[in-house]
Design an enzyme around this catalytic site. Structure first.
Site, PDB file in Angstrom:
ATOM      1  N   HIS A   1      -4.506   2.735   7.201  1.00 33.36           N
ATOM      2  CA  HIS A   1      -3.733   2.950   6.104  1.00 33.36           C
ATOM      3  C   HIS A   1      -4.255   3.910   5.004  1.00 33.36           C
ATOM      4  O   HIS A   1      -4.290   3.716   3.897  1.00 33.36           O
ATOM      5  CB  HIS A   1      -3.436   1.764   5.449  1.00 33.36           C
ATOM      6  CG  HIS A   1      -1.985   1.754   4.695  1.00 33.36           C
ATOM      7  ND1 HIS A   1      -1.602   0.661   3.952  1.00 33.36           N
ATOM      8  CD2 HIS A   1      -1.078   2.555   4.566  1.00 33.36           C
ATOM      9  CE1 HIS A   1      -0.212   0.849   3.211  1.00 33.36           C
ATOM     10  NE2 HIS A   1      -0.136   2.254   3.782  1.00 33.36           N
TER      11      HIS A   1
ATOM     12  N   LYS B   1      -6.441  -2.046  10.785  1.00 28.27           N
ATOM     13  CA  LYS B   1      -5.571  -1.300  10.218  1.00 28.27           C
ATOM     14  C   LYS B   1      -6.228  -0.189   9.363  1.00 28.27           C
ATOM     15  O   LYS B   1      -7.186  -0.378   8.571  1.00 28.27           O
ATOM     16  CB  LYS B   1      -4.967  -2.201   9.052  1.00 28.27           C
ATOM     17  CG  LYS B   1      -4.079  -1.638   8.153  1.00 28.27           C
ATOM     18  CD  LYS B   1      -3.248  -2.626   7.401  1.00 28.27           C
ATOM     19  CE  LYS B   1      -2.757  -1.989   5.930  1.00 28.27           C
ATOM     20  NZ  LYS B   1      -1.941  -2.828   5.215  1.00 28.27           N
TER      21      LYS B   1
ATOM     22  N   ASN C   1      -6.175  -7.223  -1.559  1.00 32.94           N
ATOM     23  CA  ASN C   1      -5.174  -7.317  -2.885  1.00 32.94           C
ATOM     24  C   ASN C   1      -4.812  -8.825  -2.733  1.00 32.94           C
ATOM     25  O   ASN C   1      -5.069  -9.590  -1.895  1.00 32.94           O
ATOM     26  CB  ASN C   1      -4.157  -6.511  -2.821  1.00 32.94           C
ATOM     27  CG  ASN C   1      -3.304  -6.179  -1.514  1.00 32.94           C
ATOM     28  OD1 ASN C   1      -3.069  -5.133  -1.034  1.00 32.94           O
ATOM     29  ND2 ASN C   1      -2.520  -7.429  -1.323  1.00 32.94           N
TER      30      ASN C   1
ATOM     31  N   CYS D   1      -2.753  -1.889  -0.538  1.00 26.12           N
ATOM     32  CA  CYS D   1      -3.677  -1.526   0.420  1.00 26.12           C
ATOM     33  C   CYS D   1      -4.204  -0.316   0.295  1.00 26.12           C
ATOM     34  O   CYS D   1      -5.646  -0.440   0.771  1.00 26.12           O
ATOM     35  CB  CYS D   1      -2.743  -1.393   1.788  1.00 26.12           C
ATOM     36  SG  CYS D   1      -1.416  -3.052   2.110  1.00 26.12           S
TER      37      CYS D   1
END
Length: 568
Positions: free
Chosen positions: A155, A153, A305, A99
């Protein structure tokens, strides 16, 4: 004489008064016309459609290469299939295996070796984030006049306020800071006793906006609201980073009904999550049309990914999974949909990497790129839109100096050029080289018809002849499934690629992977995951973040000897 003089003075005064009155009228009339024209032009310029396209970037989480209808999946994705079919399918498109690495390269256009994020992900307890000296994609687009919004998200770290999305170029942010969490409650436990709330509006916890809505639906609604409130004549960059379809496997029951025929519970739930995601993209596309964005829009769709088979994903027939440098970990689902494409309805075999979006989108947005940015990405718009050759000839997938070393790796195996114990992966033209431990290496068909967990190793091809190896070479164009290792047949190609790895490694910055900071515990922050460094803190970045290989080795050895004990 006196009367004549007085009469003359009166005539002179009358003449001057008339002259002044006339001049005043002319000035007043001219100013009124100018003012009216200026205001009219101002209004017209505000309403005039901008030549800069709206940019919609959809990032999805852990979607496997096979997990889209047009790649032959049993999962139904009619929206994604239709958008991709009318756009350009990217069939030689690469991301990173995890990620944070993928997101960091999207945001900076730079390889991990140039940001210090070579190893693993940014964990919520680490004092680490995307290095502040990097100018981000939204910052560049904002400088070009774009309104920039992020939903979903992040991250990329949050240990101090300067790391937050709204400090890195986004006008607004609504979403999560961590890598995963509950889809409904938005709580995340990093480990026992380290649990907290992770839904944010801007830089604050979004308690008041939280209605317990499933995140895929909630994020889509937020994105639609942003589009509804924005003027479509002004350019917008919307980064919609879905939590889906990352674990935990949670989904509204109505989506499960479609997949009763899938006995494997993990696969069934995962398939339902993908269907919900597909519906979300449909609703977003309808909003783009309804609110007047669609005709001047570029939509990019990308997974971050490869899929995780243990959580229902599938990369079949590619080898490996999320977290590996085999094709199943890094070859991604991706497409571009836009009325502005010159050649629509095509498949692109151009070599494209996630770092390429940075220069491509900045140039599309009529922004500027600085020479001192030292980007690793290329502007690939002509390759995508017109079918021209890609300017990219190679990809450094990564060099990770910290990852577990291959037991049989050595300088000898690397011809004295490279220590093959080190995890690294490189693509040059048709060739792909891997060294060290590339990660989980099996070929795993979709676990559709099995009621067993993957832990029972149902229906997957294990590789026994690979044990003891630390160097692999594949012709990826001819052998995309990585079944025929050519490292022994072509030692001269191996040597050339090892030299290229060596050159890359000499330009790598120190790896940033600091130990856990217990001040990160949400219990010290009102039960919320969020920044724990304060302005009064002494900035310890240089001491905490930079580790060379020997330092990390020493730390790990000391930890094994029990010198570091958990703080209470």
């Amino acid at each position: 004489m006196g009367s004549l003089s007085t009469h003359g003075q009166m005539e002179k005064s009358t003449f001057l008064l008339t002259l002044l009155t006339t001049f005043s009228c002319i000035v007043s009339s001219t100013y009124g016309t100018w003012k009216s024209g200026f205001q009219s032009n101002l209004v017209n310029n505000m309403d005039k459609p901008n030549s800069q396209p709206h940019i919609i970037f959809i990032m999805v989480d852990d979607q496997g290469f096979r997990d889209v209808g047009y790649h032959g999946s049993e999962i139904k994705t009619p929206t994604l299939d239709r958008l991709a079919a009318a756009g350009v399918k990217l069939e030689n498109y690469y991301v990173q295996p995890l990620c944070s690495p993928s997101r960091s390269q999207l945001m900076t256009g730079r390889y991990q070796i140039h940001t210090g994020l070579q190893h693993s992900i940014i964990r919520p307890t680490q004092p680490n984030c995307l290095p502040l000296e990097n100018i981000t994609l939204p910052q560049k687009l904002k400088n070009a006049g774009y309104s920039t919004h992020m939903v979903g998200k992040w991250h990329l770290g949050f240990y101090k306020r300067a790391c937050m999305p709204t400090q890195r170029g986004f006008d607004t942010f609504f979403g999560s800071l961590l890598g995963s969490g509950d889809y409904y409650s938005h709580y995340k436990c990093d480990s026992p006793g380290l649990c907290g709330y992770d839904l944010h509006e801007g830089e604050e916890a979004a308690w008041e906006q939280d209605r317990g809505v499933y995140s895929t639906i909630m994020y889509t609604q937020k994105a639609v609201n942003i589009l509804a409130s924005h003027n479509p004549k002004r350019p917008i960059f919307l980064y919609l980073a879905f939590q889906a379809v990352h674990s935990p496997l949670q989904v509204p029951a109505r989506y499960l009904e479609r997949y009763k025929s899938i006995p494997n519970l993990h696969r069934r739930k995962y398939a339902a999550m993908v269907s919900c995601l597909d519906e979300a993209v449909r609703n977003l596309t309808l909003a783009l049309k309804q609110y007047g964005y669609y005709d001047n829009m570029v939509m990019v769709y990308s997974s971050d990914n490869g899929g995780q088979p243990m959580a229902g994903g599938s990369n079949w027939p590619l080898r490996g999974s999320k977290g590996s440098y085999w094709e199943g970990g890094i070859r991604a689902v991706g497409f571009v949909h836009s009325p502005l494409l010159v050649k629509k309805g095509t498949k692109s075999k151009a070599l494209i990497h996630i770092t390429d979006w940075y220069p491509t989108l900045v140039m599309l947005g009529e922004g500027t790129l600085d020479e001192n940015q030292n980007l690793d990405g290329y502007d690939v718009w002509e390759a995508i839109s017109e079918g021209r050759p890609s300017p990219r000839l190679d990809i450094l997938h990564n060099i990770d100096p910290i990852y577990t070393k291959a037991k049989n790796g050595s300088w000898k195996a690397g011809y004295g050029i490279w220590n093959t114990a080190v995890q690294a992966a490189l693509r040059v033209g048709d060739w792909k080289l891997l060294t060290g431990v590339p990660g989980y290496s099996d070929w795993i068909p979709p676990q559709t018809f099995s009621t067993l967990l993957l832990a029972n190793r149902w229906h997957n091809e294990r590789v026994s002849w690979d044990r003891g190896k630390s160097v692999w070479l594949f012709n990826i164009t001819a052998d995309p499934y990585e079944r025929v290792d050519l490292s022994r047949q072509y030692p001269h190609v191996v040597k050339k690629m090892l030299f290229k790895l060596l050159r890359y490694s000499k330009n790598a910055v120190p790896c940033r992977y600091p130990p856990k900071d217990y001040r990160s515990n949400p219990q010290y922050n009102g039960g919320v995951w969020g920044p724990w460094y304060t302005d009064d803190d002494q900035d310890e970045d240089d001491n905490l973040l930079s580790y060379d290989l020997e330092q990390m080795k020493s730390w790990k050895k000391a930890k094994r000897r029990g010198k570091f004990k958990r703080k209470i």
